[in-house]
Design a protein around this motif. Structure first.
Motif, mmCIF file in Angstrom:
data_model
loop_
_atom_site.group_PDB
_atom_site.id
_atom_site.type_symbol
_atom_site.label_atom_id
_atom_site.label_comp_id
_atom_site.label_asym_id
_atom_site.label_seq_id
_atom_site.Cartn_x
_atom_site.Cartn_y
_atom_site.Cartn_z
ATOM 1 N N GLN A 43 0.806 -1.211 0.000
ATOM 2 C CA GLN A 43 0.000 0.000 0.000
ATOM 3 C C GLN A 43 0.849 1.276 0.000
ATOM 4 N N LYS A 44 1.832 1.357 0.867
ATOM 5 C CA LYS A 44 2.641 2.571 0.987
ATOM 6 C C LYS A 44 3.421 2.847 -0.298
ATOM 7 N N GLN A 45 4.090 1.838 -0.832
ATOM 8 C CA GLN A 45 4.870 2.006 -2.057
ATOM 9 C C GLN A 45 3.973 2.325 -3.247
ATOM 10 N N LEU A 46 2.819 1.691 -3.284
ATOM 11 C CA LEU A 46 1.876 1.911 -4.371
ATOM 12 C C LEU A 46 1.382 3.360 -4.385
ATOM 13 N N LYS A 47 1.060 3.884 -3.210
ATOM 14 C CA LYS A 47 0.607 5.275 -3.118
ATOM 15 C C LYS A 47 1.697 6.234 -3.614
ATOM 16 N N LYS A 48 2.952 5.954 -3.242
ATOM 17 C CA LYS A 48 4.065 6.803 -3.696
ATOM 18 C C LYS A 48 4.217 6.756 -5.213
ATOM 19 N N LEU A 49 4.151 5.556 -5.774
ATOM 20 C CA LEU A 49 4.305 5.396 -7.224
ATOM 21 C C LEU A 49 3.209 6.142 -7.977
ATOM 22 N N ILE A 50 1.987 5.953 -7.555
ATOM 23 C CA ILE A 50 0.866 6.594 -8.243
ATOM 24 C C ILE A 50 0.950 8.114 -8.116
ATOM 25 N N ALA A 51 1.327 8.594 -6.936
ATOM 26 C CA ALA A 51 1.500 10.039 -6.756
ATOM 27 C C ALA A 51 2.637 10.557 -7.624
ATOM 28 N N ARG A 52 3.705 9.788 -7.717
ATOM 29 C CA ARG A 52 4.858 10.209 -8.526
ATOM 30 C C ARG A 52 4.488 10.312 -10.007
ATOM 31 N N LEU A 53 3.593 9.477 -10.436
ATOM 32 C CA LEU A 53 3.134 9.527 -11.828
ATOM 33 C C LEU A 53 2.132 10.660 -12.055
ATOM 34 N N GLY A 54 1.739 11.320 -10.969
ATOM 35 C CA GLY A 54 0.790 12.428 -11.100
ATOM 36 C C GLY A 54 -0.653 11.972 -11.211
ATOM 37 N N LEU A 55 -0.903 10.715 -10.857
ATOM 38 C CA LEU A 55 -2.239 10.144 -10.958
ATOM 39 C C LEU A 55 -2.978 10.249 -9.626
ATOM 40 N N GLY A 56 -4.282 10.138 -9.697
ATOM 41 C CA GLY A 56 -5.089 10.016 -8.501
ATOM 42 C C GLY A 56 -5.384 8.544 -8.262
ATOM 43 N N LEU A 57 -5.721 8.192 -7.031
ATOM 44 C CA LEU A 57 -6.017 6.801 -6.688
ATOM 45 C C LEU A 57 -7.364 6.720 -5.992
ATOM 46 N N ILE A 58 -8.208 5.825 -6.495
ATOM 47 C CA ILE A 58 -9.520 5.571 -5.902
ATOM 48 C C ILE A 58 -9.587 4.094 -5.534
ATOM 49 N N ILE A 59 -10.033 3.828 -4.320
ATOM 50 C CA ILE A 59 -10.213 2.457 -3.857
ATOM 51 C C ILE A 59 -11.720 2.171 -3.810
ATOM 52 N N VAL A 60 -12.104 1.034 -4.382
ATOM 53 C CA VAL A 60 -13.505 0.639 -4.432
ATOM 54 C C VAL A 60 -13.668 -0.612 -3.576
ATOM 55 N N ASP A 61 -14.617 -0.561 -2.637
ATOM 56 C CA ASP A 61 -14.872 -1.715 -1.766
ATOM 57 C C ASP A 61 -16.345 -2.104 -1.917
ATOM 58 N N ILE A 62 -16.571 -3.279 -2.473
ATOM 59 C CA ILE A 62 -17.939 -3.750 -2.686
ATOM 60 C C ILE A 62 -18.127 -5.036 -1.883
ATOM 61 N N GLN A 63 -18.853 -4.918 -0.787
ATOM 62 C CA GLN A 63 -19.169 -6.059 0.051
ATOM 63 C C GLN A 63 -20.682 -6.178 0.145
ATOM 64 N N LYS A 64 -21.162 -7.303 0.659
ATOM 65 C CA LYS A 64 -22.614 -7.496 0.775
ATOM 66 C C LYS A 64 -23.231 -6.496 1.746
ATOM 67 N N THR A 65 -22.520 -6.221 2.834
ATOM 68 C CA THR A 65 -23.090 -5.339 3.858
ATOM 69 C C THR A 65 -22.919 -3.856 3.533
ATOM 70 N N GLN A 66 -21.854 -3.513 2.881
ATOM 71 C CA GLN A 66 -21.626 -2.097 2.554
ATOM 72 C C GLN A 66 -20.773 -1.960 1.301
ATOM 73 N N GLN A 67 -20.993 -0.882 0.600
ATOM 74 C CA GLN A 67 -20.195 -0.568 -0.577
ATOM 75 C C GLN A 67 -19.741 0.886 -0.422
ATOM 76 N N TYR A 68 -18.493 1.132 -0.809
ATOM 77 C CA TYR A 68 -18.038 2.511 -0.778
ATOM 78 C C TYR A 68 -16.884 2.723 -1.753
ATOM 79 N N VAL A 69 -16.677 3.983 -2.051
ATOM 80 C CA VAL A 69 -15.573 4.420 -2.904
ATOM 81 C C VAL A 69 -14.810 5.464 -2.112
ATOM 82 N N GLU A 70 -13.492 5.304 -2.066
ATOM 83 C CA GLU A 70 -12.668 6.236 -1.296
ATOM 84 C C GLU A 70 -11.565 6.814 -2.180
#
Length: 188
Positions: A43-70
């Motif tokens: 997670q930590k290295q991935l966030k650095k890489l994506i930020a270094r590329l100038g990209l934004g990062l969205i995490i999608v969590d789809i479960q039976k009880t709850q769904q969210y996008v962060e």
């Protein structure tokens, strides 16, 4: 305009596609499932890489009880923080080395020869020729100001104490010295 590249896994193809989207918009995100293995493990290295590329990062969590996008981070210019302590240590190590002893592509833990080991080898070579000797005499002969400290600490187990202030090369030191001499590159 905002562009979001949505995939089930994060891989080089996704990163390349997202970077290519900069020709269309300055606001490019990648979206991946929260359960993606690479996100969970790196997670930590991935966030650095994506930020270094100038990209934004969205995490999608789809479960039976709850769904969210962060939104983890928004796209922006990345300016990495310099670690002055690590930078100073790296430069000190680099400036202390003699020659380039690392073979390209080496993975063996003994493939690299640190500046510390190079200095220990020089002391061991001196003791092989002029034994027993004191740290002060070694310092004078080979210009190693920390010779006494090397002998006292005996980090590699190469030195035997004969009497107070006098050392000789141990059997282990003699055996390992031969292997390390083959890897050493000396610059005159």
């Amino acid at each position: 305009m905002i562009i979001i590249e949505l995939k089930l896994t994060l891989n080089i193809t996704l990163l390349l596609q997202a970077v290519e989207r900069f020709t269309l918009s300055d606001n490019v995100y990648i979206a991946i499932p929260k359960q993606a293995t690479i996100y969970k493990n790196k997670q930590k290295q991935l966030k650095k890489l994506i930020a270094r590329l100038g990209l934004g990062l969205i995490i999608v969590d789809i479960q039976k009880t709850q769904q969210y996008v962060e939104i983890i981070n928004d796209p922006k210019d990345y300016i990495p923080k310099k670690n002055k302590r690590k930078q100073k240590a790296l430069l000190k190590e680099f400036n202390s080395r003699q020659g380039d002893t690392q073979k390209g592509g080496s993975t063996n833990k003994n493939a690299g020869l640190t500046a510390y080991r190079q200095r220990a080898i020089r002391i061991a070579e001196y003791l092989l020729q002029s034994s027993p000797a004191s740290g002060a005499s070694i310092n004078k002969a080979i210009d190693e100001p920390q010779a006494t400290q090397f002998l006292y600490n005996n980090h590699y187990g190469w030195f035997d104490k004969v009497q107070r202030g006098l050392y000789t090369l141990s059997e282990k030191g003699k055996a390992e010295l031969i292997d390390w001499q083959e890897k050493k590159i000396v610059i005159n």
